[in-house]
Scaffold this motif. Structure first.
Motif, PDB file in Angstrom:
ATOM      1  N   THR A  35      -1.769  -7.251  17.465  1.00 56.77           N
ATOM      2  CA  THR A  35      -0.828  -5.794  17.872  1.00 56.77           C
ATOM      3  C   THR A  35       1.012  -7.000  18.092  1.00 56.77           C
ATOM      4  OG1 THR A  35      -2.123  -5.156  18.844  1.00 56.77           O
ATOM      5  CG2 THR A  35       0.467  -4.588  19.505  1.00 56.77           C
ATOM      6  N   PRO A  36       2.375  -6.010  17.739  1.00 55.70           N
ATOM      7  CA  PRO A  36       2.048  -4.829  16.730  1.00 55.70           C
ATOM      8  C   PRO A  36       1.286  -5.325  15.095  1.00 55.70           C
ATOM      9  CG  PRO A  36       3.874  -6.072  16.286  1.00 55.70           C
ATOM     10  CD  PRO A  36       3.121  -6.772  17.835  1.00 55.70           C
ATOM     11  N   PRO A  37       0.271  -5.073  14.376  1.00 56.24           N
ATOM     12  CA  PRO A  37       0.048  -5.271  13.533  1.00 56.24           C
ATOM     13  C   PRO A  37       1.200  -5.793  12.132  1.00 56.24           C
ATOM     14  CG  PRO A  37      -0.851  -3.035  13.733  1.00 56.24           C
ATOM     15  CD  PRO A  37      -0.103  -3.799  14.943  1.00 56.24           C
ATOM     16  N   LEU A  38       0.755  -6.334  11.241  1.00 45.28           N
ATOM     17  CA  LEU A  38       1.583  -6.654  10.359  1.00 45.28           C
ATOM     18  C   LEU A  38       1.132  -6.967   9.069  1.00 45.28           C
ATOM     19  CD1 LEU A  38       3.985  -9.837  11.401  1.00 45.28           C
ATOM     20  CD2 LEU A  38       4.576  -7.696  11.336  1.00 45.28           C
ATOM     21  N   LEU A  39      -0.540  -6.691   8.695  1.00 45.35           N
ATOM     22  CA  LEU A  39      -0.603  -6.195   7.838  1.00 45.35           C
ATOM     23  C   LEU A  39      -1.555  -4.538   7.832  1.00 45.35           C
ATOM     24  CD1 LEU A  39      -3.329  -9.362   6.608  1.00 45.35           C
ATOM     25  CD2 LEU A  39      -1.017  -8.476   5.491  1.00 45.35           C
ATOM     26  N   PRO A  40      -1.734  -3.797   6.687  1.00 42.88           N
ATOM     27  CA  PRO A  40      -2.229  -2.845   6.475  1.00 42.88           C
ATOM     28  C   PRO A  40      -3.692  -2.782   7.439  1.00 42.88           C
ATOM     29  CG  PRO A  40      -0.937  -2.851   5.169  1.00 42.88           C
ATOM     30  CD  PRO A  40      -0.972  -3.824   5.625  1.00 42.88           C
ATOM     31  N   ASN A  41      -3.832  -0.819   7.490  1.00 38.91           N
ATOM     32  CA  ASN A  41      -5.508  -1.514   7.847  1.00 38.91           C
ATOM     33  C   ASN A  41      -6.751  -1.390   6.498  1.00 38.91           C
ATOM     34  OD1 ASN A  41      -5.430  -0.910  10.903  1.00 38.91           O
ATOM     35  ND2 ASN A  41      -4.997   1.006  10.418  1.00 38.91           N
ATOM     36  N   GLY A  42      -6.156  -0.870   5.970  1.00 38.31           N
ATOM     37  CA  GLY A  42      -7.134  -0.117   4.742  1.00 38.31           C
ATOM     38  C   GLY A  42      -7.143  -1.221   3.370  1.00 38.31           C
ATOM     39  N   ALA A  43      -8.042  -2.296   2.626  1.00 44.51           N
ATOM     40  CA  ALA A  43      -8.654  -3.070   1.950  1.00 44.51           C
ATOM     41  C   ALA A  43      -7.202  -2.695   0.869  1.00 44.51           C
ATOM     42  CB  ALA A  43      -9.276  -2.483   1.118  1.00 44.51           C
ATOM     43  N   GLU A  44      -7.174  -1.363   0.643  1.00 45.62           N
ATOM     44  CA  GLU A  44      -5.894  -1.466  -0.913  1.00 45.62           C
ATOM     45  C   GLU A  44      -4.130  -1.945   0.259  1.00 45.62           C
ATOM     46  OE1 GLU A  44      -5.704   2.486  -2.501  1.00 45.62           O
ATOM     47  OE2 GLU A  44      -8.122   2.675  -3.543  1.00 45.62           O
ATOM     48  N   GLY A  45      -3.831  -1.043   1.200  1.00 42.99           N
ATOM     49  CA  GLY A  45      -2.722  -1.670   1.338  1.00 42.99           C
ATOM     50  C   GLY A  45      -2.809  -2.797   1.965  1.00 42.99           C
ATOM     51  N   ARG A  46      -3.771  -3.837   2.469  1.00 43.12           N
ATOM     52  CA  ARG A  46      -3.660  -5.114   2.534  1.00 43.12           C
ATOM     53  C   ARG A  46      -3.581  -6.238   1.796  1.00 43.12           C
ATOM     54  NH1 ARG A  46      -5.524  -5.882   7.887  1.00 43.12           N
ATOM     55  NH2 ARG A  46      -6.116  -8.055   8.214  1.00 43.12           N
ATOM     56  N   TYR A  47      -4.489  -5.534   0.513  1.00 43.34           N
ATOM     57  CA  TYR A  47      -3.996  -6.289  -0.871  1.00 43.34           C
ATOM     58  C   TYR A  47      -3.098  -5.854  -1.346  1.00 43.34           C
ATOM     59  CZ  TYR A  47      -3.033  -7.255  -5.347  1.00 43.34           C
ATOM     60  OH  TYR A  47      -2.606  -6.520  -6.863  1.00 43.34           O
ATOM     61  N   GLU A  48      -2.337  -5.124  -1.295  1.00 41.54           N
ATOM     62  CA  GLU A  48      -0.270  -5.069  -1.925  1.00 41.54           C
ATOM     63  C   GLU A  48      -0.011  -5.677  -0.421  1.00 41.54           C
ATOM     64  OE1 GLU A  48       2.463  -3.281  -3.745  1.00 41.54           O
ATOM     65  OE2 GLU A  48       0.427  -3.594  -4.959  1.00 41.54           O
ATOM     66  N   ALA A  49       0.089  -5.341   0.367  1.00 40.82           N
ATOM     67  CA  ALA A  49       0.642  -6.870   1.283  1.00 40.82           C
ATOM     68  C   ALA A  49       0.735  -8.477   1.182  1.00 40.82           C
ATOM     69  CB  ALA A  49       0.987  -6.567   3.159  1.00 40.82           C
ATOM     70  N   ARG A  50      -0.549  -8.437   0.798  1.00 40.23           N
ATOM     71  CA  ARG A  50      -0.408  -9.578  -0.317  1.00 40.23           C
ATOM     72  C   ARG A  50      -0.445 -10.333  -0.799  1.00 40.23           C
ATOM     73  NH1 ARG A  50      -6.418  -9.117   3.188  1.00 40.23           N
ATOM     74  NH2 ARG A  50      -5.811 -10.596   5.420  1.00 40.23           N
ATOM     75  N   ARG A  51      -0.192  -9.516  -1.706  1.00 40.81           N
ATOM     76  CA  ARG A  51       0.223  -9.441  -3.264  1.00 40.81           C
ATOM     77  C   ARG A  51       1.535  -9.780  -2.741  1.00 40.81           C
ATOM     78  NH1 ARG A  51       2.594  -7.228  -7.595  1.00 40.81           N
ATOM     79  NH2 ARG A  51       3.598  -5.103  -5.960  1.00 40.81           N
ATOM     80  N   ILE A  52       2.454  -9.115  -2.394  1.00 43.02           N
ATOM     81  CA  ILE A  52       3.675  -9.516  -2.420  1.00 43.02           C
ATOM     82  C   ILE A  52       4.285 -11.069  -1.143  1.00 43.02           C
ATOM     83  CG2 ILE A  52       6.357  -8.246  -1.606  1.00 43.02           C
ATOM     84  CD1 ILE A  52       5.424  -5.650  -2.620  1.00 43.02           C
TER      85      ILE A  52
END
Length: 221
Positions: free
Chosen positions: A76-93
């Motif tokens: 808390t606060p989260p800096l990565l999204p909850n879902g797999a697709e959102g986490r992938y996109e954040a990590r990609r960038i």
């Protein structure tokens, strides 16, 4: 007390500093001239790179691994999204800025304009500077493309992707190497992230021999 061995104009150190500040994790900053390969520092990280974070009995290296650890241990606060697709996109960038942007832009501009002098390795290579100046335009265009579709770089919520990008760009902004007028949407994004409390320590950084430009700490730049 947590302790972060860092260098003020290391974008990877800045990414960790932003993450820790956003999560309100107190940390003591210890400036490390990592290129001098001090024996004590090499014991902390044999790779000889910053940042290195000491938390309790654990000593950790690599900015992405550290940020992932902080995300798991301080969610808390989260800096990565909850879902797999959102986490992938954040990590990609994050990877885009840590790898592609750093190699094509930061290493060529900051590396030549600042680190050659700081490390005593000679004069700037104009070929590298010109290549970095060309490449940064491409990356700003890509950011504008993303931000035309989203509120933040990886989606509608701020994530580690935004901190990875801001860490690189803030280093370049310290030497006035970002054309903020190229895309209004990118300038607005940076103004939003720059105004966060987590950014304050970055805006206070001072590197001897390289004074801050007037706009650097100005939230209304």
């Amino acid at each position: 007390m947590n302790r972060l061995y860092h260098y003020p104009l290391s974008p990877f150190s800045r990414k960790v500093r932003l993450s820790m500040a956003e999560k309100k994790i107190e940390v003591e900053l210890v400036e490390e001239r990592y290129w001098e390969q001090d024996a004590d520092f090499l014991r902390r990280n044999p790779a000889g790179k910053v940042p290195v974070l000491k938390m309790g009995n654990r000593t950790m290296a690599d900015s992405t691994a550290i940020c992932e650890y902080l995300e798991d241990s301080h969610p808390t606060p989260p800096l990565l999204p909850n879902g797999a697709e959102g986490r992938y996109e954040a990590r990609r960038i994050v990877a885009w800025f840590d790898d592609k942007f750093y190699k094509e832009v930061t290493a060529k501009l900051l590396g030549e304009r600042v680190f050659r002098k700081v490390m005593g390795t000679g004069y700037p290579d104009s070929t590298n500077v010109k290549a970095g100046s060309r490449a940064v335009k491409y990356h700003l265009d890509y950011m504008a493309h993303l931000l035309d579709q989203r509120r933040w770089l990886a989606g509608n919520d701020m994530t580690l992707a935004d901190f990875a990008a801001a860490a690189q760009l803030s280093c370049l902004d310290y030497i006035s190497d970002v054309d903020w007028n190229r895309h209004e949407v990118v300038k607005d994004w940076y103004a939003k992230i720059k105004s966060r409390p987590a950014f304050r320590s970055l805006l206070a950084d001072q590197v001897p021999g390289f004074p801050q430009p007037a706009h650097y700490a100005d939230l209304d730049f």
